[in-house]
Design a protein around this motif. Structure first.
Motif, PDB file in Angstrom:
ATOM      1  N   TRP A 147       0.808  -1.215   0.000  1.00  0.00           N
ATOM      2  CA  TRP A 147       0.000   0.000   0.000  1.00  0.00           C
ATOM      3  C   TRP A 147       0.841   1.264   0.000  1.00  0.00           C
ATOM      4  N   VAL A 148       2.134   1.152   0.301  1.00  0.00           N
ATOM      5  CA  VAL A 148       3.015   2.317   0.384  1.00  0.00           C
ATOM      6  C   VAL A 148       4.294   2.027  -0.382  1.00  0.00           C
ATOM      7  N   GLU A 149       5.107   3.062  -0.572  1.00  0.00           N
ATOM      8  CA  GLU A 149       6.385   2.914  -1.257  1.00  0.00           C
ATOM      9  C   GLU A 149       7.501   2.858  -0.222  1.00  0.00           C
ATOM     10  N   MET A 150       8.198   1.742  -0.168  1.00  0.00           N
ATOM     11  CA  MET A 150       9.318   1.591   0.753  1.00  0.00           C
ATOM     12  C   MET A 150      10.556   2.189   0.116  1.00  0.00           C
ATOM     13  N   LEU A 151      11.305   2.994   0.886  1.00  0.00           N
ATOM     14  CA  LEU A 151      12.479   3.670   0.364  1.00  0.00           C
ATOM     15  C   LEU A 151      13.728   2.813   0.575  1.00  0.00           C
ATOM     16  N   PRO A 152      14.685   2.854  -0.357  1.00  0.00           N
ATOM     17  CA  PRO A 152      15.899   2.037  -0.225  1.00  0.00           C
ATOM     18  C   PRO A 152      16.644   2.366   1.071  1.00  0.00           C
ATOM     19  N   PRO A 153      17.237   1.372   1.735  1.00  0.00           N
ATOM     20  CA  PRO A 153      17.984   1.627   2.963  1.00  0.00           C
ATOM     21  C   PRO A 153      19.254   2.417   2.683  1.00  0.00           C
ATOM     22  N   GLN A 154      19.830   2.975   3.722  1.00  0.00           N
ATOM     23  CA  GLN A 154      21.071   3.716   3.580  1.00  0.00           C
ATOM     24  C   GLN A 154      22.186   2.780   3.111  1.00  0.00           C
ATOM     25  N   PRO A 155      23.176   3.297   2.368  1.00  0.00           N
ATOM     26  CA  PRO A 155      24.281   2.447   1.901  1.00  0.00           C
ATOM     27  C   PRO A 155      24.945   1.708   3.068  1.00  0.00           C
ATOM     28  N   GLY A 156      25.154   0.424   2.873  1.00  0.00           N
ATOM     29  CA  GLY A 156      25.809  -0.377   3.891  1.00  0.00           C
ATOM     30  C   GLY A 156      24.885  -0.922   4.955  1.00  0.00           C
ATOM     31  N   VAL A 157      23.603  -0.519   4.902  1.00  0.00           N
ATOM     32  CA  VAL A 157      22.624  -0.995   5.897  1.00  0.00           C
ATOM     33  C   VAL A 157      21.857  -2.177   5.308  1.00  0.00           C
ATOM     34  N   GLU A 158      21.885  -3.289   5.985  1.00  0.00           N
ATOM     35  CA  GLU A 158      21.181  -4.484   5.505  1.00  0.00           C
ATOM     36  C   GLU A 158      19.807  -4.576   6.148  1.00  0.00           C
ATOM     37  N   LEU A 159      18.786  -4.736   5.318  1.00  0.00           N
ATOM     38  CA  LEU A 159      17.418  -4.847   5.815  1.00  0.00           C
ATOM     39  C   LEU A 159      17.196  -6.207   6.467  1.00  0.00           C
ATOM     40  N   GLU A 160      16.608  -6.176   7.648  1.00  0.00           N
ATOM     41  CA  GLU A 160      16.231  -7.410   8.342  1.00  0.00           C
ATOM     42  C   GLU A 160      14.880  -7.153   8.987  1.00  0.00           C
TER      43      GLU A 160
END
Length: 333
Positions: free
Chosen positions: A35-48
């Motif tokens: 339902w929303v737009e997720m923004l890319p994480p900061q460089p070097g930050v791994e999504l968990e």
């Protein structure tokens, strides 16, 4: 109503670890944030992140924990989303929101809020955040509040049922982590009781009238939402302008302009972006994209103008965007 007569619930679990690291962000954006737009994480930050959803009876309950990330409302996603608003209980971490000009807030553990996905804005979750949420049909929430919902902070001082509702949300969150202890009928009963308590709390809040949006704001937001849906359905029309959109929504052009201005956007700017977003999706999904046909189907009568607008928006011309097509001999014909 007995739990046996309720609509069966569907329990779904998602985890970023289910996807290889290189695909993790794109997969999570599409599966967990439709339902929303997720923004890319900061460089070097791994999504968990981990998400559990319980669907049934026209409402959706969920719990989520994650590393830090941001998301924002996006018309291209909302145009196809169910018309719901979301009740959120922060269990850990912090949610920072910038929902509209002059409307900012920080919600920490224990805070309860009602959020309208149609309210254009940006939301940021801190590292280690955890929340429980309940998505409810807008019509039911509006009937309970007595007005169209906006972004509301719901404090115990404004609604005496807040502690009971928070306890219920926390309890259901714990139960979704123990699927072996209850069956589908019991899940349905828990979800229904949570839904009824939430609407009861909103009715209590509406009766006291604390921090509720005014009627003009309600009308503007409703007209904007209706216009975006109409535009998404009629993007192919080359005659689509402010007058046609206003007629499709059932209001005057003046009121339509006011509705978009209240969101900090313009009618034609929103229409152009929606057309470009759809064209990009069609180019990416086609094995050998016919750019002329795509531009026409997305409402662009002039292919040259489409190409210039596409490059200005995405940094590359349509013919340059579809990289796989360049390496496919069949597409070179």
């Amino acid at each position: 109503m007995s739990s046996q007569s309720l609509q069966p619930c569907v329990l779904e679990r998602l985890h970023t670890h289910d996807v290889e690291p290189a695909l993790r962000f794109d997969a999570w954006r599409e599966r967990a944030h439709q339902w929303v737009e997720m923004l890319p994480p900061q460089p070097g930050v791994e999504l968990e992140a981990e998400l559990t959803l319980l669907r049934g009876g026209g409402s959706v309950f969920g719990t989520m924990r994650s590393t830090a990330y941001e998301m924002k409302a996006a018309a291209r996603r909302l145009a196809h989303a169910p018309d719901m608003v979301v009740l959120v209980l922060m269990q850990a971490g912090e949610l920072r929101r910038d929902a509209a000009p002059g409307e900012r807030g920080r919600n920490g553990p224990g805070s309860l809020g009602l959020y309208d996905p149609w309210r254009m804005g940006r939301y940021a979750y801190s590292e280690g955040s955890r929340e429980a949420f309940l998505a409810l049909p807008r019509s039911a929430v509006r009937a309970a509040l007595g007005c169209d919902p906006g972004n509301l902070a719901i404090a115990p001082a404004h609604c005496v049922l807040v502690p009971a509702l928070a306890d219920q949300l926390n309890h259901l969150a714990r139960m979704t982590r123990q699927p072996h202890r209850i069956d589908a009928a019991e899940y349905a009963g828990l979800l229904e009781s949570t839904r009824m308590l939430a609407l009861l709390a909103l009715r209590n809040l509406g009766r006291h009238g604390m921090d509720l949006p005014d009627e003009t704001e309600d009308l503007n937001r409703g007209r904007h939402a209706a216009a975006v849906r109409f535009m998404a359905r009629e993007l192919h029309r080359h005659d689509l302008d402010a007058a046609a959109i206003a007629q499709g929504v059932g209001c005057s052009r003046t009121r339509l302009y006011a509705a978009f201005a209240a969101q900090g956007v313009t009618i034609m700017g929103t229409l152009r972006d929606m057309r470009l977003q759809r064209a990009r999706a069609m180019i990416e999904q086609a094995a050998c994209p016919n750019l002329g046909a795509i531009s026409w189907r997305c409402g662009f009568a002039d292919q040259s103008g489409f190409s210039k607008s596409f490059k200005a928006r995405f940094g590359a011309r349509p013919s340059e965007w579809h990289r796989p097509a360049r390496s496919n001999p069949a597409c070179a014909k």
